[in-house]
Design an enzyme around this catalytic site. Structure first.
Site, short mmCIF file in Angstrom:
data_model
loop_
_atom_site.label_atom_id
_atom_site.label_comp_id
_atom_site.label_asym_id
_atom_site.label_seq_id
_atom_site.Cartn_x
_atom_site.Cartn_y
_atom_site.Cartn_z
N SER A 62 0.79 -1.23 0.00
CA SER A 62 0.00 0.00 0.00
C SER A 62 0.83 1.28 0.00
O SER A 62 0.28 2.35 -0.23
CB SER A 62 -0.93 0.02 1.20
OG SER A 62 -1.99 -0.86 0.98
N LYS A 65 0.52 3.32 -3.01
CA LYS A 65 -0.71 4.09 -3.27
C LYS A 65 -0.45 5.60 -3.24
O LYS A 65 -1.04 6.35 -4.02
CB LYS A 65 -1.78 3.75 -2.22
CG LYS A 65 -2.31 2.33 -2.31
CD LYS A 65 -3.18 2.00 -1.11
CE LYS A 65 -3.75 0.59 -1.18
NZ LYS A 65 -4.49 0.23 0.05
N TYR A 187 -2.91 -3.09 -10.48
CA TYR A 187 -2.79 -2.61 -9.09
C TYR A 187 -1.98 -3.61 -8.25
O TYR A 187 -1.13 -3.23 -7.45
CB TYR A 187 -4.19 -2.40 -8.50
CG TYR A 187 -4.22 -2.35 -7.00
CD1 TYR A 187 -3.77 -1.23 -6.30
CD2 TYR A 187 -4.65 -3.45 -6.25
CE1 TYR A 187 -3.76 -1.20 -4.92
CE2 TYR A 187 -4.64 -3.44 -4.88
CZ TYR A 187 -4.20 -2.31 -4.21
OH TYR A 187 -4.17 -2.29 -2.84
N TYR A 239 -4.76 3.95 7.65
CA TYR A 239 -6.09 3.32 7.68
C TYR A 239 -6.86 3.74 8.92
O TYR A 239 -6.84 4.89 9.32
CB TYR A 239 -5.98 1.79 7.62
CG TYR A 239 -5.07 1.30 6.56
CD1 TYR A 239 -5.37 1.53 5.22
CD2 TYR A 239 -3.91 0.64 6.88
CE1 TYR A 239 -4.54 1.07 4.23
CE2 TYR A 239 -3.06 0.18 5.89
CZ TYR A 239 -3.38 0.40 4.58
OH TYR A 239 -2.55 -0.03 3.61
N VAL A 257 1.27 -3.77 3.85
CA VAL A 257 1.13 -5.05 4.56
C VAL A 257 2.39 -5.91 4.58
O VAL A 257 2.45 -6.87 5.33
CB VAL A 257 -0.02 -5.94 4.03
CG1 VAL A 257 -1.35 -5.53 4.58
CG2 VAL A 257 -0.01 -6.05 2.53
N1 GLN Z 1 -1.83 -5.90 -1.97
C1 GLN Z 1 -2.53 -5.54 -0.78
C2 GLN Z 1 -4.02 -5.54 -1.05
O1 GLN Z 1 -4.43 -4.96 -2.02
C3 GLN Z 1 -2.06 -4.22 -0.30
C4 GLN Z 1 -2.79 -3.75 0.91
C5 GLN Z 1 -1.91 -3.11 1.94
O2 GLN Z 1 -0.68 -3.01 1.86
N2 GLN Z 1 -2.54 -2.72 3.01
O3 GLN Z 1 -4.79 -6.13 -0.33
#
Ligand code: GLN
Length: 306
Positions: A62, A65, A187, A239, A257
């Site tokens: 993430s 992003k 993505y 988050y 993550v």
């Molecule tokens: N690849 C993960 C997902 O889309 C990334 C989410 C994250 O890093 N929180 O679920």
């Protein structure tokens, strides 16, 4: 020397924390070596300090992003991006299946729905072109060629039901117009790009430095986009832990993550930490602890008057 010695002490404090577990939704992340630990600081004047497992690579997840949101703004302009993606903190989990009531947009670009939309807005006729542009852009920010971890990509793709569902939801709502499967695949590739903490600290420092790369001096991201990105990082980057984070650490940030966290304090420093064990909200436990200590010790909270 004093800064690396200080950073080693920060690492050692974090090492004693045992809470958390690596992301379990795919094998490649579940099997991560949880003893790995690293921290890096990139100053806006170009100095870079790092200690621990600072060359170990992990997927951005993430964290990507934030930068892809900046690229979407560059390619489409902010008004068009705002039509498609809101800027309100959701208080929901990152993979929540929802759109903003009334406007039918993803609530913000840091949850998956908004990030998948941002990915779709990056220039490129095909999914491959978009993903290539993102890989090139992120490599330029890191200052070296980055790569996709194909094992992570394949594993994520095999368990992409939820993200695919988000893709179809976006298509049904008219937020994206292309094939949702292509967008979600792109993505997922974007999330599987690997970096080390040194790369991330430099990338974060570019945000801290008004979009100017701290090492090369090249203007990478327009100031107006940087402001937009840092604003949503502040309100949505961690988050549903965003409120805790802003009050305790007080630095615009983004977590992933795989265990990475970036923090970007305007005019000062880019921070990156890595440790795979996550808390229930998906943020690295030791990473959060290290950022808390750095903020406390160095007086980095953006609301403090220095
Ligand atoms: N690849 C993960 C997902 O889309 C990334 C989410 C994250 O890093 N929180 O679920």
């Amino acid at each position: 020397s004093p800064i690396p010695d200080y950073l080693k002490a920060v690492l050692d404090n974090a090492r004693s924390i045992e809470r958390g577990a690596p992301a379990s939704y795919i094998e490649t992340l579940a099997q991560a070596d949880t003893s790995k630990l690293a921290v890096a600081l990139a100053m806006v004047d170009g100095n870079l300090y790092s200690v621990g497992d600072d060359r170990v690579e992990f997927s951005m997840q993430s964290i990507s992003k934030a930068f892809v949101y900046a690229m979407a703004i560059e390619d489409r302009g902010l008004p068009r991006v705002l039509e498609k993606i809101g800027v309100e903190p959701s208080g929901d989990a990152f993979n929540h299946l929802s759109l903003e009531r009334g406007t039918n947009r993803p609530v913000n670009p840091m949850i998956n729905a908004g990030a998948i939309t941002a990915h779709s807005l990056v220039e490129g006729r095909t999914a491959e072109e978009r993903t290539e542009r993102i890989l090139r852009g992120l490599s330029q920010l890191a200052g070296r060629p980055l790569h996709v971890d194909e094992a992570v990509y394949e594993a994520e793709l095999r368990t992409a039901d939820r993200n695919m569902a988000i893709g179809y939801m976006l298509k049904a709502a008219g937020v994206i117009s292309c094939d949702p499967r292509d967008v979600v695949r792109g993505y997922i590739r974007q999330c599987a790009i690997t970096v080390n903490v040194r790369d991330l600290a430099v990338m974060a420092a570019t945000l801290s430095n008004g979009g100017v790369h701290p090492v090369t001096g090249v203007a990478m991201i327009p100031q107006a986009s940087v402001r937009q990105v840092l604003s949503v990082m502040t309100t949505c980057g961690m988050y549903d832990a965003a409120g805790d984070w802003v009050s305790n650490v007080g630095i615009p940030a983004k977590s992933g993550v795989a265990g990475g966290i970036i923090g970007a304090l305007p005019g000062q420093v880019g921070i990156a930490t890595f440790s795979p064990k996550l808390d229930e909200r998906g943020n690295s436990v030791r990473g959060v602890a290290m950022c808390e200590q750095l903020s406390r010790d160095m007086g980095l909270h953006m609301m403090d008057v220095s």
